[in-house]
Design a protein around this motif. Structure first.
Motif, short mmCIF file in Angstrom:
data_model
loop_
_atom_site.label_atom_id
_atom_site.label_comp_id
_atom_site.label_asym_id
_atom_site.label_seq_id
_atom_site.Cartn_x
_atom_site.Cartn_y
_atom_site.Cartn_z
N GLN A 70 0.86 -1.17 0.00
CA GLN A 70 0.00 0.00 0.00
C GLN A 70 0.90 1.22 0.00
O GLN A 70 1.58 1.50 0.96
N VAL A 71 0.93 1.92 -1.11
CA VAL A 71 1.74 3.11 -1.22
C VAL A 71 0.88 4.28 -0.79
O VAL A 71 -0.02 4.70 -1.50
N LEU A 72 1.14 4.78 0.40
CA LEU A 72 0.32 5.83 0.98
C LEU A 72 0.69 7.18 0.41
O LEU A 72 1.84 7.52 0.31
N GLY A 73 -0.32 7.96 0.05
CA GLY A 73 -0.10 9.31 -0.42
C GLY A 73 0.11 9.40 -1.92
O GLY A 73 0.32 10.47 -2.44
N ARG A 118 11.16 9.31 -3.53
CA ARG A 118 10.41 10.53 -3.18
C ARG A 118 9.32 10.25 -2.15
O ARG A 118 9.06 11.07 -1.27
N LEU A 119 8.67 9.09 -2.25
CA LEU A 119 7.65 8.74 -1.27
C LEU A 119 8.25 8.70 0.13
O LEU A 119 7.69 9.24 1.08
N PHE A 120 9.39 8.05 0.26
CA PHE A 120 10.02 7.95 1.58
C PHE A 120 10.50 9.30 2.09
O PHE A 120 10.34 9.62 3.26
N VAL A 121 11.07 10.09 1.21
CA VAL A 121 11.65 11.38 1.61
C VAL A 121 10.57 12.43 1.85
O VAL A 121 10.63 13.18 2.83
N ASP A 155 1.08 13.41 5.88
CA ASP A 155 2.16 13.31 6.86
C ASP A 155 3.51 13.30 6.14
O ASP A 155 3.96 12.26 5.67
N SER A 156 4.14 14.46 6.08
CA SER A 156 5.42 14.56 5.36
C SER A 156 6.53 13.75 6.03
O SER A 156 7.54 13.46 5.39
N GLN A 157 6.35 13.35 7.27
CA GLN A 157 7.35 12.56 7.99
C GLN A 157 6.95 11.08 8.11
O GLN A 157 7.55 10.34 8.89
N HIS A 158 5.98 10.67 7.33
CA HIS A 158 5.40 9.33 7.49
C HIS A 158 6.44 8.21 7.46
O HIS A 158 6.35 7.25 8.22
N TYR A 159 7.41 8.31 6.59
CA TYR A 159 8.42 7.25 6.45
C TYR A 159 9.78 7.64 7.04
O TYR A 159 10.80 7.02 6.72
N GLN A 160 9.79 8.61 7.93
CA GLN A 160 11.05 9.04 8.54
C GLN A 160 11.75 7.89 9.27
O GLN A 160 12.97 7.79 9.25
#
Length: 195
Positions: A12-15, A129-132, A138-143
């Protein structure tokens, strides 16, 4: 022409423009040769390492996700449309394909529009880009994935953050990394010592 993409794991690729849910049944039973797997790793290794150097996404994680989700680059989505991660899209050039999605505890077949890339490099860069940049909410979702000290932590962070609905996603990534020793490509000092 619709295709049942069996070589891609539930993700599931969020966003992004939609949820990506695909199964890994084919990848578990496919007869892809070790030579083909090595060729796939060699093909995407430079861009995966570049993304790690620039953005701290472990090379082993990128390699394992790409291998698992694209059946080592053999799925139609990866081979014809350069989409290694099963990313859905609402863009005009998206390709409609049938796929398996894991919904409410069961696999179902659906038709979805998938992103088309010009190269595997472009697909990996979009994945980065999704991770960054995180998700729209939530811009920090994959921090935590970026901050992980080793591939096990990163795989678990992906699971925790809902990247995949498959309850065994982290385990499958870790197994691939260990089987093919993909962590040898990670450049963070703690990555190679903290397995």
């Amino acid at each position: 022409m619709a295709l049942l993409i069996l070589g891609i794991l539930s993700v599931q690729v969020l966003g992004w423009a939609g949820r990506v849910e695909q199964n890994n049944q084919h990848a578990q039973t496919s007869q892809i040769s070790d030579a083909a797997k090595r060729k796939f790793i060699t093909a995407i290794l430079p861009i995966a390492q570049e993304q790690q150097k620039q953005y701290r996404i472990l090379t082993s994680i990128t390699l394992a996700q790409a291998a698992l989700e694209s059946d080592w680059g053999q799925s139609q989505l990866a081979a014809q449309y350069h989409n290694l991660f099963g990313v859905k899209s609402s863009a005009a050039n998206a390709k409609a394909l049938t796929t398996k999605e894991y919904v409410n505890g069961q696999w179902i077949t659906v038709t979805a529009d998938f992103a088309v890339y010009t190269s595997w490099t472009e697909s990996i860069e979009a994945h980065t880009r999704l991770f960054v940049q995180g998700t729209a909410w939530d811009s920090q979702h994959y921090q935590t994935v970026l901050d992980a000290g080793n591939y096990k932590e990163a795989a678990q962070a992906l699971q925790t953050k809902g990247y995949a609905t498959d309850p065994n996603y982290a385990t499958k990534l870790i197994s691939l990394i260990q089987t093919y020793k993909l962590n040898k490509y990670d450049t963070l000092s703690e990555t190679n010592t903290n397995e």
